[in-house]
Design a protein around this motif. Sequence first.
Motif, short mmCIF file in Angstrom:
data_model
loop_
_atom_site.label_atom_id
_atom_site.label_comp_id
_atom_site.label_asym_id
_atom_site.label_seq_id
_atom_site.Cartn_x
_atom_site.Cartn_y
_atom_site.Cartn_z
N ARG A 155 0.76 -1.02 0.04
CA ARG A 155 -0.08 -0.05 -0.12
C ARG A 155 0.83 1.37 -0.01
O ARG A 155 2.02 1.23 0.76
CB ARG A 155 -1.01 -0.17 1.11
CG ARG A 155 -1.74 1.20 1.31
CD ARG A 155 -3.14 0.74 1.93
NE ARG A 155 -4.09 -0.38 1.12
CZ ARG A 155 -5.14 -0.55 1.58
NH1 ARG A 155 -5.92 0.31 2.56
NH2 ARG A 155 -5.68 -1.45 0.98
N GLN A 156 0.43 2.13 -0.89
CA GLN A 156 1.29 3.46 -0.96
C GLN A 156 0.81 4.39 0.34
O GLN A 156 -0.20 4.74 0.46
CB GLN A 156 0.89 4.25 -2.05
CG GLN A 156 1.68 5.39 -2.29
CD GLN A 156 3.26 5.16 -2.52
OE1 GLN A 156 3.57 4.22 -3.15
NE2 GLN A 156 3.93 6.09 -1.97
N PHE B 178 4.95 -3.02 2.63
CA PHE B 178 4.86 -4.28 2.12
C PHE B 178 4.43 -5.29 3.41
O PHE B 178 5.14 -4.97 4.29
CB PHE B 178 5.92 -5.01 1.53
CG PHE B 178 5.90 -6.31 1.14
CD1 PHE B 178 5.33 -6.99 -0.05
CD2 PHE B 178 6.50 -7.28 2.11
CE1 PHE B 178 5.13 -8.13 -0.22
CE2 PHE B 178 6.31 -8.45 1.90
CZ PHE B 178 5.67 -9.02 0.90
N TRP B 179 3.51 -5.90 3.29
CA TRP B 179 3.02 -6.74 4.32
C TRP B 179 2.78 -8.20 3.99
O TRP B 179 2.26 -8.48 2.86
CB TRP B 179 2.08 -6.18 5.36
CG TRP B 179 0.74 -6.16 4.97
CD1 TRP B 179 -0.18 -7.07 5.55
CD2 TRP B 179 0.19 -5.26 4.25
NE1 TRP B 179 -1.50 -6.69 5.07
CE2 TRP B 179 -1.20 -5.56 4.28
CE3 TRP B 179 0.74 -4.03 3.67
CZ2 TRP B 179 -2.08 -4.68 3.45
CZ3 TRP B 179 -0.21 -3.24 2.79
CH2 TRP B 179 -1.56 -3.68 2.61
N ARG B 180 2.74 -9.30 4.81
CA ARG B 180 2.24 -10.52 4.71
C ARG B 180 1.09 -10.59 5.64
O ARG B 180 0.98 -10.35 6.76
CB ARG B 180 3.23 -11.66 5.03
CG ARG B 180 4.50 -11.49 4.34
CD ARG B 180 5.86 -11.94 5.30
NE ARG B 180 7.04 -11.55 4.28
CZ ARG B 180 7.69 -10.33 4.64
NH1 ARG B 180 7.10 -9.43 5.12
NH2 ARG B 180 8.69 -10.35 3.88
N GLU B 181 -0.07 -11.23 5.22
CA GLU B 181 -1.44 -11.23 5.98
C GLU B 181 -1.97 -12.85 5.94
O GLU B 181 -1.87 -13.41 4.81
CB GLU B 181 -2.35 -10.37 5.33
CG GLU B 181 -3.56 -10.25 6.14
CD GLU B 181 -4.49 -9.04 5.68
OE1 GLU B 181 -5.47 -8.97 5.99
OE2 GLU B 181 -3.79 -8.09 5.01
N VAL B 182 -2.36 -13.27 7.05
CA VAL B 182 -3.08 -14.52 6.95
C VAL B 182 -4.20 -14.67 8.03
O VAL B 182 -4.11 -13.77 9.00
CB VAL B 182 -1.97 -15.71 7.18
CG1 VAL B 182 -0.62 -15.87 6.35
CG2 VAL B 182 -1.41 -15.60 8.82
N GLY B 183 -4.99 -15.53 7.82
CA GLY B 183 -6.07 -15.78 8.90
C GLY B 183 -7.07 -14.84 8.95
O GLY B 183 -7.28 -13.79 8.47
#
Length: 276
Positions: A18-19, A26-31
């Motif tokens: 996301r700007q 930058f991110w990692r996303e789960v669940g």
Amino acid sequence: MEPLFWPNTSVPVRNLRRQLKHGQLFWREVGRGQTVVFLHGSWHDGDQWSDVLALLGQKYHCLALDLIGFGESWQEDKSTQSVTLQVNALSELLESLRLDSVVLVGHSLGAWVAARYALQYPQQVKGLCLLEPEGFLYEPKRWQRERWLASPLAGLWLAITKPFARKPVPGASSSWLQSQRLRTQLKRYPTACRLLFQRRRKDLEAEAIGSQLSTADIPMVVLQGKEADVTSQRLGQTAVTASPKMTLKVLPGSDELPSYEAAAVADFLEQWLTAN
């Protein structure tokens, strides 16, 4: 696009960007469920938490960020860095995602950012878990060697002294080789070097946590390895002493618990989150 999954699990992982005002995050996303935000240490990026997310993401909504200027998150103005900037970027992201209730888990520098975020947005943070937390006290002497090794002068000194470096005995490393390896690591993380080693003392002291969390009314815990080194123990004890509501939990292992004791960290967090 087919969903990505963590190795050996059925948990889908989303890699997102996301700007923001100061750059792109930058991110990692789960669940799904309660949101738990993981913030990495000085010499890492968000991938440090991948093994923990693979386990915890089956029951919770987990985000692991690359802080602004680290990993795949880039920064507009690389000449400026501060914990405050990191806190503002995190706030901007969470606001854009409409996440108004989060638990923060931070290692080292990430713990510093997490603690300052909890101070600035106390109504939003529902819990705080810290590992080897930086920032509770300003410790210039402990950073002295790293500060010097990150400087251009150190590179010149290492180049000049290389022909005279003693060969290490079998199974050991020479002091020159140790310095060279540490400098290589520091050069991999220029943002951390700017934040920790290339700012004025008064700016660093102004961002120190001190005892400000003593009035925070949220669950707070410090995780520490049973065989943690002296520095890690001191960092943890400083945080615990700073707030009477901060508890200490000892887990198996030494340092770098997210990398080497992911199962123990995830198991504790699951129990802690359930209890709180």
